[in-house]
Design a protein around this motif. Structure first.
Motif, PDB file in Angstrom:
ATOM      1  N   ASP C  33      71.309  54.874  81.286  1.00 38.23           N
ATOM      2  CA  ASP C  33      72.259  55.550  80.382  1.00 38.23           C
ATOM      3  C   ASP C  33      73.622  54.878  80.529  1.00 38.23           C
ATOM      4  O   ASP C  33      74.152  54.733  81.631  1.00 38.23           O
ATOM      5  CB  ASP C  33      72.351  57.025  80.786  1.00 38.23           C
ATOM      6  CG  ASP C  33      73.244  57.849  79.860  1.00 38.23           C
ATOM      7  OD1 ASP C  33      74.261  57.328  79.331  1.00 38.23           O
ATOM      8  OD2 ASP C  33      72.944  59.029  79.676  1.00 38.23           O
ATOM      9  N   VAL C  95      63.284  59.631  77.702  1.00 38.76           N
ATOM     10  CA  VAL C  95      64.556  60.299  77.991  1.00 38.76           C
ATOM     11  C   VAL C  95      65.721  59.474  77.447  1.00 38.76           C
ATOM     12  O   VAL C  95      66.669  60.001  76.854  1.00 38.76           O
ATOM     13  CB  VAL C  95      64.696  60.534  79.503  1.00 38.76           C
ATOM     14  CG1 VAL C  95      66.102  60.947  79.873  1.00 38.76           C
ATOM     15  CG2 VAL C  95      63.706  61.579  79.968  1.00 38.76           C
ATOM     16  N   LYS C  98      65.937  59.814  73.735  1.00 39.51           N
ATOM     17  CA  LYS C  98      66.289  61.166  73.303  1.00 39.51           C
ATOM     18  C   LYS C  98      67.712  61.550  73.670  1.00 39.51           C
ATOM     19  O   LYS C  98      68.144  62.644  73.340  1.00 39.51           O
ATOM     20  CB  LYS C  98      65.319  62.176  73.897  1.00 39.51           C
ATOM     21  CG  LYS C  98      63.996  62.235  73.153  1.00 39.51           C
ATOM     22  CD  LYS C  98      63.028  63.083  73.910  1.00 39.51           C
ATOM     23  CE  LYS C  98      61.753  63.303  73.101  1.00 39.51           C
ATOM     24  NZ  LYS C  98      60.664  63.767  73.970  1.00 39.51           N
ATOM     25  N   ARG C  99      68.425  60.655  74.311  1.00 41.04           N
ATOM     26  CA  ARG C  99      69.845  60.954  74.512  1.00 41.04           C
ATOM     27  C   ARG C  99      70.530  61.057  73.158  1.00 41.04           C
ATOM     28  O   ARG C  99      71.434  61.843  72.949  1.00 41.04           O
ATOM     29  CB  ARG C  99      70.525  59.866  75.347  1.00 41.04           C
ATOM     30  CG  ARG C  99      71.946  60.260  75.738  1.00 41.04           C
ATOM     31  CD  ARG C  99      72.760  59.085  76.214  1.00 41.04           C
ATOM     32  NE  ARG C  99      74.109  59.508  76.556  1.00 41.04           N
ATOM     33  CZ  ARG C  99      75.085  59.694  75.664  1.00 41.04           C
ATOM     34  NH1 ARG C  99      74.854  59.486  74.381  1.00 41.04           N
ATOM     35  NH2 ARG C  99      76.289  60.094  76.046  1.00 41.04           N
ATOM     36  N   ASN C 100      70.052  60.220  72.231  1.00 40.27           N
ATOM     37  CA  ASN C 100      70.711  60.178  70.927  1.00 40.27           C
ATOM     38  C   ASN C 100      69.809  60.513  69.740  1.00 40.27           C
ATOM     39  O   ASN C 100      70.308  60.867  68.687  1.00 40.27           O
ATOM     40  CB  ASN C 100      71.296  58.782  70.696  1.00 40.27           C
ATOM     41  CG  ASN C 100      72.517  58.522  71.559  1.00 40.27           C
ATOM     42  OD1 ASN C 100      73.470  59.290  71.556  1.00 40.27           O
ATOM     43  ND2 ASN C 100      72.499  57.450  72.313  1.00 40.27           N
ATOM     44  N   LEU C 101      68.513  60.334  69.930  1.00 46.88           N
ATOM     45  CA  LEU C 101      67.606  60.504  68.794  1.00 46.88           C
ATOM     46  C   LEU C 101      66.493  61.510  69.093  1.00 46.88           C
ATOM     47  O   LEU C 101      66.380  62.002  70.205  1.00 46.88           O
ATOM     48  CB  LEU C 101      66.999  59.143  68.419  1.00 46.88           C
ATOM     49  CG  LEU C 101      68.002  58.092  67.963  1.00 46.88           C
ATOM     50  CD1 LEU C 101      67.317  56.759  67.726  1.00 46.88           C
ATOM     51  CD2 LEU C 101      68.722  58.535  66.699  1.00 46.88           C
ATOM     52  N   ARG C 327      63.726  66.659  76.639  1.00 43.44           N
ATOM     53  CA  ARG C 327      64.580  65.499  76.827  1.00 43.44           C
ATOM     54  C   ARG C 327      64.823  65.153  78.279  1.00 43.44           C
ATOM     55  O   ARG C 327      65.657  64.308  78.578  1.00 43.44           O
ATOM     56  CB  ARG C 327      65.925  65.718  76.116  1.00 43.44           C
ATOM     57  CG  ARG C 327      65.777  65.938  74.606  1.00 43.44           C
ATOM     58  CD  ARG C 327      67.133  66.061  73.913  1.00 43.44           C
ATOM     59  NE  ARG C 327      66.990  66.584  72.569  1.00 43.44           N
ATOM     60  CZ  ARG C 327      66.900  65.837  71.467  1.00 43.44           C
ATOM     61  NH1 ARG C 327      66.915  64.517  71.551  1.00 43.44           N
ATOM     62  NH2 ARG C 327      66.774  66.412  70.278  1.00 43.44           N
TER      63      ARG C 327
END
Lengths: 532, 485, 429
Positions: C33, C95, C98-101, C327
């Motif tokens: 990240d 993960v 899925k931080r953004n999408l 997520r």
């Protein structure tokens, strides 16, 4: 002609068998689309191909050798750092060699002399962290932390922090450029020695070959190493906090602060930016498009639409949010002073501060850019122009008007006139117009809009970033310069007469218009006949 | 029609010259570059005239040497192969002062004196090198990358978009001035970059070999509301350079520079030669000049916090730095320095570099600041070899970009009427640049014989440059014999 | 299925056509990240892409390859199978994305393997061998089934019936008995009565993970029934992989939600943290060590409970009904840390990549069996990272992690100590 066995063997000998492959599975992994920046559109469908072969060099010398082999065996090639820029950084012809530069991730940093020397495989968040650890910072371009620092410095390189730091052009220091014929030219101080700290050329500056505003997508050579200038920051740590998806940097409140202000009008916002620049305060000043705020609040796509569908033309046209970054570079006292001055300005203009989180996830280490695709799955910026604020505002408004004709398939934005901000302490203004669409519907309208914006810029005499490889060269060429395209093509002819380096760029969009039958009716300019 | 006739027709006879006396006046300048005589001189007034001259030159394969100032120091405007001097000093209009965007558009013939006067009236200033000659072209000095004394603006580089006539004769606008109909456009020309290529880069440092620039947009800055001029005597240059690393990183100061006693005396002395000699003797070996400034809003508070930052840095690590606002025996030094650094050299005085002995050969290069003491030693050693008094060397260190780099300048003063002096300085210069370059001095502006030296080690660069030059100037008419062309 | 009806059913790759076709190549699945990016070293969290480097080995490549498979444009080959299987399915990609999408990367990867098996091409030969052992001996080692309880020592009290059922798992039962013993003794020390399965069989982790869903589902049905029969309220595991199987993949295969299993699935660390808070477990012996904690993937980012979903996708790609995506936010990150911090004398130092950014040990979900070199390489990366932060040893919460780290440390002559958390808890009691 597929890459011949002889050529493959020679290439394999350069990098070793683990770092080259023409296996169809490996190559499929390098397909451009169907999603990504500008992906899913006609350009991507018509113009991009899966590579015929992928090679991963480690050093500049290997890159040179590879390019020379390509010249020998007439193999078209494209340099590729992350592939993030979408179809325009992928293969465009059959049996093309994709030169994946990710292994070239060397890194050195000299914080006293404020530069980092990086290879093409180093991305922005890596560089930013290394810089910040040493009291420095860089601009992470709007494309996000995942951009290759070199690739983004060549084609973009700005963010709200450009308010103080300015254009990336002066931040490109000593650079190694492998020309399309495989010869190496070292730019800046690297031309005479090993020290990369200085960027100016000896006499005329050949960094002129690198950018052309928003880059040439590798059609004039491959940059393998670049010293990037750092800027001094403040000493306190921006602490990473949170667990995905809610990760963010905690800002040291007395040294780094974002403040959001609602302003009574766009004019007031523009004036605020002007007054800030006049007072020489601030480290960032940008308008905030409402849909970004909706993305930031939403926990998923559905929630975004729930929030967004409550907006309308009236709410958009009356919403003016100015976001200002203050950094106490030298001391807490400095930040206090700047905040005082800022509050004076905002009060004078009838604005009001809003509660603003003391965090950042979008700009220092831009972790949010992928969120642009949350809304619809498709996104591109149809223009991103650095000029003046006086250019930025009407430019955005103009696009908003034009966009109405193409909505749908474009996502409704209720007339939002795009994103604008102040650059270089007010010497420049920036406007970017982002559009979104559902890639699973007919997207011809998006292709048309993309090209129509180019024509509109010409009609209305706006400057645009989408020159060179981005729009039909024979359309934009005569309109800017005039005839910048002639010089670009002459330079291309001098350095890559066989068009081996990322063919058919810079004529790719010209080819696209010819090949895509839904685009042909838009062609109303002269151009020579292009070979298929 | 002869060339002479055609040229006269283009610029009108009163702006055409081929009188030997006039030709000779362009054959030399204040540098040691050997003289070179042009065949013709034209003084156009419009870009169309410039274009026609270049077209004619191509037709006849005649060299073209653009000249934008009436004063030259580096030999770049001396024709090496004859040809046509295109003297652009008549193109001297201030085309626009754009207050909102802090931009000025100047024709290439606009001088520092002219531009500064006009801008001061509106509360603006140009970023300036140290005491430029008032009759020098502002645009050309920036195009030639003269290093400015202001260290604080992170975005740097005042130059924006330009109009150029290419060596092939096309009129072209770079950057955002490239839009059709400029300046009648929303685009103001504030972006230097593009279109397609960064043409402005090819024109920088080009010494007129890549085309003729006719106007340029430049950034201007506000005149500060308040200034505080500080000086510090410097015995230990290394220590002071470390101090500058510290303060310039936190963006303290507007102008910041180091001058040795000789250069400082040459710049500030009033009565010659007494003041000069007294100052030279009484000034410390080096002086640090630092100007703190603030803009219109709460100016005292800004000065206060900046002074506090400065004081804390001195307290916590640089206690030997003694910044004061005066110079004993020199009243109003602050005011004088402010004028010196914000105005060009006054027209009614001999240029500061010529005050001492009449002539001056400057050696300037970019380097890492920590190298400065070493380069000073090298320079002094070379001078000593030629019997040149070390005390006569003027030295100037200009920190750049938070002191991550600096320009070093050595001013070798000499009597230009003495053949002996000239030959001695020529040899001294030749040896000095060689030794300095071999130790890492970056001569990014290779004037005269520097070009051979530089391009011998930058062969790859030179090769690429020639390929680019070939594209823009296939007949090699633009200032041939210059740089590596 | 780009628009229209769809579900999160991994047996039909069509359900993930949208996800595969919307991967934007941001490589959030590959990089740590960006907020936590530590610099130019330890920058990535996808072991496959870091090791093999070609884009095809990252999720960004696999999504494109998967789409080609779905559309019939990709033929099976050794390279394709390697691409699909040289991957520990660690969930870092899921993960990260899925931080953004809202894309289901992990489920897509699972569905691709299921398709490969269904098409008769997968899994890898080594996996087939393991499947045979499970089928015949009910454990992945092919050891005698009757030896499954041999780990039990006389000093361990096992209840005939209790609310807590300790599911030991193949690893702790056969190759890492110290974990089973430590777990049992911890429960005894806390006064928590526990029972064992009357006839414990393999949880089927490898079967499910490599796409042998029919076999895995059979096992799931059998095992869930067996637990329900015992009346256990809590199923305790000391293996992260087992935790994920029971909590997430069993419900997934059975078409139910985690809450519908009929019992709670709890990892030892969750239980022990609670017991320590309540005072039922007290630490008395200091352990003077500087240790680092390795977030086992299946306990951390892959461990959020499962809810089946089916609905429709429509305009702009929106789904209805709404879907709360997994997520990785609520994985078991803190409980193990609380335990380690409570142990006197133990200095816990974090690795550079921690929590949802942890770099997988490389052994799990069939990877060790089919790609031992890759698993060893991944472990080496993690051991190096542990040394970088000055740790004397690594603590894991999964016998697969521990086993892989220990093997590699031994082979390379490293003097890093490798522990399962159960051993430390026991030693400090």
């Amino acid at each position: 002609m597929a890459i011949s066995k002889e050529a493959y063997r020679v290439l394999e000998a350069i990098v070793g068998e683990d770092y080259i492959s023409s296996d169809p599975v490996v190559c499929e992994g390098y397909r451009s689309g169907p999603a990504g920046y500008e992906a899913g559109l006609g350009y991507e469908r018509v113009m991009t191909k899966v590579p015929g072969c992928v090679i991963m060099p480690l050093t500049t010398e290997e890159v040179q050798k590879i390019v020379k082999v390509c010249n020998r065996y007439k193999i078209p090639y494209v340099p590729y750092s992350t592939g993030w820029y979408g179809p325009r950084s992928h293969c465009h012809v059959e049996d093309e060699l994709l030169i994946d530069l990710k292994r070239m991730d060397d890194f050195e940093i000299d914080e006293k002399h404020l530069y980092a020397l990086v290879g093409s495989g180093v991305i922005y968040s890596q560089l930013q962290e290394e810089a910040m650890r040493r009291g420095c910072y860089i601009i992470v371009g709007g494309g996000g932390s995942q951009c290759s620092a070199i690739a983004n410095m060549l084609g973009d390189g700005w963010s709200p922090l450009s308010y103080r730091i300015g254009l990336p052009h002066r931040r490109i220091l000593g650079t190694e450029l492998v020309l399309p014929d495989g010869e190496l030219v070292k730019l800046g101080s690297l031309a005479v020695g090993d020290d990369p700290f200085w960027g100016d050329g000896f006499g005329p500056d050949l960094r002129g070959l690198l950018r052309g505003f928003t880059g040439l997508r590798g059609c004039l050579g491959i940059v393998t190493r670049m010293a990037i200038k750092l800027l001094p920051f403040q000493p306190e740590k921006l602490e990473p906090t949170g667990i995905s998806p809610n990760t963010t940097l905690q800002l040291p409140p007395k040294r780094v602060k974002w403040i959001n202000f609602t302003m009574p009008s766009k004019e007031a916002m523009k004036k605020a930016m002007f007054e800030m620049a006049r007072a020489e305060i601030g480290a960032g000043a940008t308008k905030v498009p409402i849909f970004w705020r909706a993305i930031a609040k939403a926990r998923c796509k559905e929630e975004y639409w729930d929030i967004w569908s409550k907006e309308n033309e009236e709410t958009i046209s009356s919403f003016h949010l100015l976001r200002v970054l203050l950094v106490g570079f030298g001391s807490e006292e400095q930040l206090e002073y700047e905040e005082r001055v800022l509050n004076d300005i905002i009060t004078e203009l009838g604005g009001e501060a809003r509660r603003t989180r003391p965090t950042d996830e979008s700009w220092f280490k831009n972790a949010d850019s992928a969120g642009m695709w949350l809304m619809c799955g498709g996104y591109v910026s149809v223009d991103y122009v650095i000029e003046t604020l006086e250019h930025a505002i009407p430019h955005g408004e103009n696009y908003a008007k034009l966009k109405r004709k193409f909505t749908p398939p474009l996502m409704p934005d209720y007339g939002d006139p795009g994103w604008f901000q102040s650059f270089e302490l007010g010497h420049q203004g920036y406007s970017e117009f982002l559009v979104y669409w559902d890639p699973d519907v007919n997207t011809d309208g998006v292709d048309h809009f993309y090209l129509e914006t180019s024509k509109e810029n010409i009609r209305k005499r706006f400057y645009t970033s989408l020159l060179g490889p981005h729009q039909p060269l024979y359309l934009t060429g005569p309109a800017y310069g005039p005839n910048y395209h002639k010089w670009l093509l002459k330079i291309k002819d001098e350095f890559d007469p066989s068009f081996l380096s990322h063919p058919p760029v810079p004529l790719a969009h010209d080819h696209f218009v010819e090949r895509a039958e839904w685009m042909r009716p838009m062609k109303d300019w002269e151009s020579p006949k292009f070979a298929p | 029609m002869t060339v002479k006739t055609e040229l006269s027709k283009i610029v009108k006879p009163e702006n055409f010259f081929d009188d030997p006396e006039v030709l000779n006046s362009y054959s030399r300048d204040f540098s040691l570059v050997p003289p070179g005589v042009p065949n013709y001189i034209v003084k156009p007034k419009t870009v169309e005239e410039v274009q026609k001259v270049i077209q004619l030159a191509n037709k006849n394969l005649l060299p073209v040497v653009p000249v934008s100032s009436s004063v030259h120091f580096h030999g770049a405007a001396i024709p090496k192969q004859g040809g046509i001097i295109v003297d652009l000093t008549r193109m001297n209009r201030i085309l626009e002062i754009d207050e909102f965007n802090r931009r000025v558009r100047l024709e290439v013939g606009v001088t520092w004196e002219h531009a500064t006067k006009a801008l001061v009236k509106k509360g603006f200033r140009l970023m300036m090198p140290l005491a430029p000659h008032p009759m020098r072209s502002v645009v050309i000095d920036h195009l030639e990358r003269e290093v400015i004394t202001n260290t604080v603006y992170d975005y740097g580089e005042p130059l924006q978009s330009m109009e150029v006539v290419w060596p092939t004769g096309e009129i072209f606008r770079t950057g955002s001035a490239s839009v059709a109909g400029y300046p009648d456009s929303p685009s103001k020309g504030a972006n230097p970059s593009g279109p397609g290529l960064d043409f402005y880069r090819f024109l920088q440092g080009a010494q007129g070999t890549m085309g003729i620039v006719t106007w340029a947009n430049l950034k201007i800055e506000y005149l500060p509301a308040m200034d505080r001029v500080l000086l510090a005597p410097v015995d230990d240059l290394g220590y002071t350079i470390d101090f500058l690393h510290r303060i310039l990183k936190v963006r303290i100061g507007q102008e910041c520079l180091l001058l040795n006693n000789t250069d400082m005396a040459a710049l500030v002395a009033q009565k010659w030669p007494d003041d000069f000699e007294n100052l030279r003797a009484s000034l410390p070996p080096w002086s640090l000049i630092l100007i703190l400034s603030s803009m219109a809003r709460h100016p005292e508070e800004k000065l206060k916090y900046e002074q506090n930052m400065l004081d804390e840095i001195i307290r916590n690590g640089f206690s030997e730095v003694r910044l004061v606002d005066n110079l004993p025996g020199f009243p109003s030094i602050g005011k004088k320095l402010l004028v010196l650094l914000r105005q060009p050299w006054p027209k009614d005085k001999p240029y500061w570099k010529h005050r001492y002995q009449g002539g001056c050969q400057s050696i300037f290069f970019i380097t890492r600041p920590a190298m400065a003491p070493q380069f000073i030693e090298l320079m002094e050693a070379v001078a000593a070899q030629y019997g040149y008094p070390v005390d006569d060397i003027g030295s100037y260190i200009q920190p750049i970009e938070h002191n991550r780099a600096c320009q070093m300048q050595f001013d070798i003063f000499y009597d230009p009427t003495s053949e002996f002096d000239i030959e001695m300085v020529r040899s001294l210069y030749h040896d000095a640049i060689s030794i300095l370059a071999s130790e890492g001095a970056l001569f990014t502006r290779p004037y005269g014989e520097l070009a051979d030296l530089v391009y011998e080690s930058a062969t790859g660069y030179a090769t690429a440059l020639r390929r680019v030059k070939k594209v823009f100037d296939p007949n090699n008419i633009m200032n041939p014999g210059t740089l590596c062309f | 299925m780009l628009k229209g009806k769809l579900s999160l059913d991994v047996t039909n790759l069509d359900n993930f056509e949208y996800d595969m076709s919307k991967c934007i190549k941001c490589k959030g699945c590959y990089w740590v990240d960006h907020i936590y990016m530590p610099g130019v070293t330890f920058s990535t969290r996808c072991p496959s892409a870091t090791r093999y480097m070609f884009d095809s080995y990252g999720a960004y490549g696999k999504m494109r390859i998967g789409l080609a498979m779905l559309e019939g444009r990709m033929e099976y080959s050794d390279e394709l199978l390697k691409t699909l299987y040289a991957c520990p399915l660690c969930g870092a990609c899921d993960v990260g994305c899925k931080r953004n999408l809202d894309l289901e990367i992990e489920l897509t990867l699972e569905a691709l393997r299921i398709k490969a098996v269904k098409d008769g091409k997968g899994p890898m030969p080594a996996h087939k061998k393991v499947a045979k052992k499970i089928d015949e001996k009910h454990n992945r080692f092919g050891s005698p089934h009757e030896n499954r309880k041999k780990w039990l020592t006389k000093d361990i009290k096992v209840a005939a019936k209790a609310d807590v059922l300790y599911f030991v798992g193949c690893s702790a039962a056969y190759t890492s008995p110290e974990i089973a013993r430590a777990t049992a003794k911890i429960l005894n020390a806390a006064g928590t009565s526990f029972m064992l399965m009357p006839d414990e069989w393999c949880c089927g982790n490898i079967l499910y993970s490599v796409g042998m869903i029919d076999e895995a589902k059979k096992l799931a049905k059998r095992n869930v029934e067996a637990v329900r029969k015992t009346g256990a309220k809590t199923l305790l595991v000391s293996c992260a992989e087992g935790y994920r199987m029971w909590k997430v993949d069993y419900p997934k295969m059975l078409g139910i939600s985690t809450s519908e299993l009929g019992f709670e699935v709890v990892h030892l660390t969750e239980m022990a943290a609670e017991l320590i808070k309540k005072g039922a477990l007290k630490f008395a012996k200091p352990l003077d060590m500087r240790l680092t904690y390795h977030d086992s993937c299946s306990l951390s980012r892959l461990s959020e409970p499962w809810t089946p979903w089916n609905g429709e996708r429509g305009e702009w790609g929106m789904v209805s009904p709404g879907l709360e995506r997994r997520r990785g936010t609520n994985g078991v990150y803190q409980a193990p840390r609380d335990i380690l911090e409570a142990i006197p004398g133990l200095e816990l130092v974090e690795m550079i990549r921690m929590r949802e950014n942890a770099f997988c040990c490389g052994a799990g979900r069939g990877t060790q069996e089919a790609f031992p070199d890759f698993a060893a390489w991944a472990a080496e990366q993690r051991l190096f990272e542990a040394k970088e932060v000055g740790a004397e040893g690594i603590v894991a919460t999964c016998p697969m992690c521990k086993d892989n780290f220990a093997r590699v440390a031994r082979q390379n002559g490293e003097d890093l100590k490798i522990y399962d958390i159960s051993e430390l808890i026991l030693a400090a009691l």
